[in-house]
Scaffold this motif. Structure first.
Motif, short mmCIF file in Angstrom:
data_model
loop_
_atom_site.label_atom_id
_atom_site.label_comp_id
_atom_site.label_asym_id
_atom_site.label_seq_id
_atom_site.Cartn_x
_atom_site.Cartn_y
_atom_site.Cartn_z
N TYR A 53 -8.06 0.35 4.17
CA TYR A 53 -7.41 1.53 3.43
C TYR A 53 -8.25 2.29 2.43
O TYR A 53 -8.07 3.55 2.25
N LEU A 54 -9.20 1.79 1.92
CA LEU A 54 -9.94 2.46 0.77
C LEU A 54 -11.20 2.82 1.25
O LEU A 54 -12.17 2.17 1.55
N GLN B 2 -6.16 12.98 -0.43
CA GLN B 2 -5.03 12.21 -0.17
C GLN B 2 -5.50 10.70 -1.29
O GLN B 2 -6.18 10.40 -1.37
N THR B 3 -4.20 10.20 -1.77
CA THR B 3 -4.22 9.00 -2.65
C THR B 3 -3.70 7.86 -1.99
O THR B 3 -2.56 7.72 -1.61
N THR B 4 -4.45 6.63 -2.28
CA THR B 4 -3.91 5.50 -1.74
C THR B 4 -3.93 4.39 -2.99
O THR B 4 -4.94 4.32 -3.46
N ILE B 5 -2.77 3.83 -3.09
CA ILE B 5 -2.59 2.89 -4.26
C ILE B 5 -2.16 1.72 -3.65
O ILE B 5 -1.43 1.38 -2.72
N ILE B 6 -3.07 0.62 -4.07
CA ILE B 6 -2.64 -0.84 -3.60
C ILE B 6 -2.23 -1.57 -4.73
O ILE B 6 -2.78 -1.71 -5.73
N LYS C 11 0.91 -1.33 -0.11
CA LYS C 11 0.08 -0.14 -0.05
C LYS C 11 0.76 1.16 -0.03
O LYS C 11 1.79 1.42 0.80
N VAL C 12 0.48 2.12 -0.85
CA VAL C 12 1.46 3.19 -1.04
C VAL C 12 0.31 4.69 -0.79
O VAL C 12 -0.69 4.48 -1.51
#
Length: 138
Positions: free
Chosen positions: A132-133, A100-104, A92-93
């Motif tokens: 997280y999402l 704010q952006t979360t990338i898995i 997870k980034v």
């Protein structure tokens, strides 16, 4: 992007050049095949790019397989909030921004994988996306 290996420096340079040419700040990496001792490895590459990877693993024949990671441009590095190791197949980034952006980043088991490995992967992915999402769908 399934790189199928990033072990050699020329492959890393090629990936950075492509990201630069196409003005891509973040690339999720699958199957980099680099085995390392740390849960996460941070490597500074050319032109300010950074490669962050979870370790690949060895199969029954001793070959390096799998591994996930993320390639960040210098711009993306400046807004990086965190990198969270979830499993060797899930990373997870989080990037600062509005919003704010979360990338898995994931590397799912293949269709010949052991059923327990497949079930475990999808259970971990489901848990991570729920945690997280925070997206609501209408």
């Amino acid at each position: 992007m399934n790189t199928r290996t990033l072990r050699s420096p020329h492959k890393q340079i090629e990936l950075c050049a492509l990201a630069q040419d196409y003005k891509i700040d973040v690339i999720g990496i699958q199957e980099h095949r680099t085995v390392h001792d740390d849960q996460l490895q941070y490597e500074n590459l050319i032109e300010g790019f950074q490669l962050i990877t979870s370790s690949a693993w060895r199969n029954s024949m001793g070959a390096a397989v799998g591994g996930v990671g993320v390639l960040l441009s210098n711009f993306a590095r400046k807004v990086l909030v965190s990198v969270c190791y979830i499993s060797p197949r899930i990373l997870k980034v989080t990037l600062n921004g509005n919003p704010q952006t979360t990338i898995i980043v994931t590397y799912s088991p293949t269709n010949v994988a052991d059923e327990d490995d497949v079930t475990d992967f999808y259970n971990q992915l489901t848990k991570a996306t729920r945690k997280y999402l925070h997206t609501t769908f209408s």
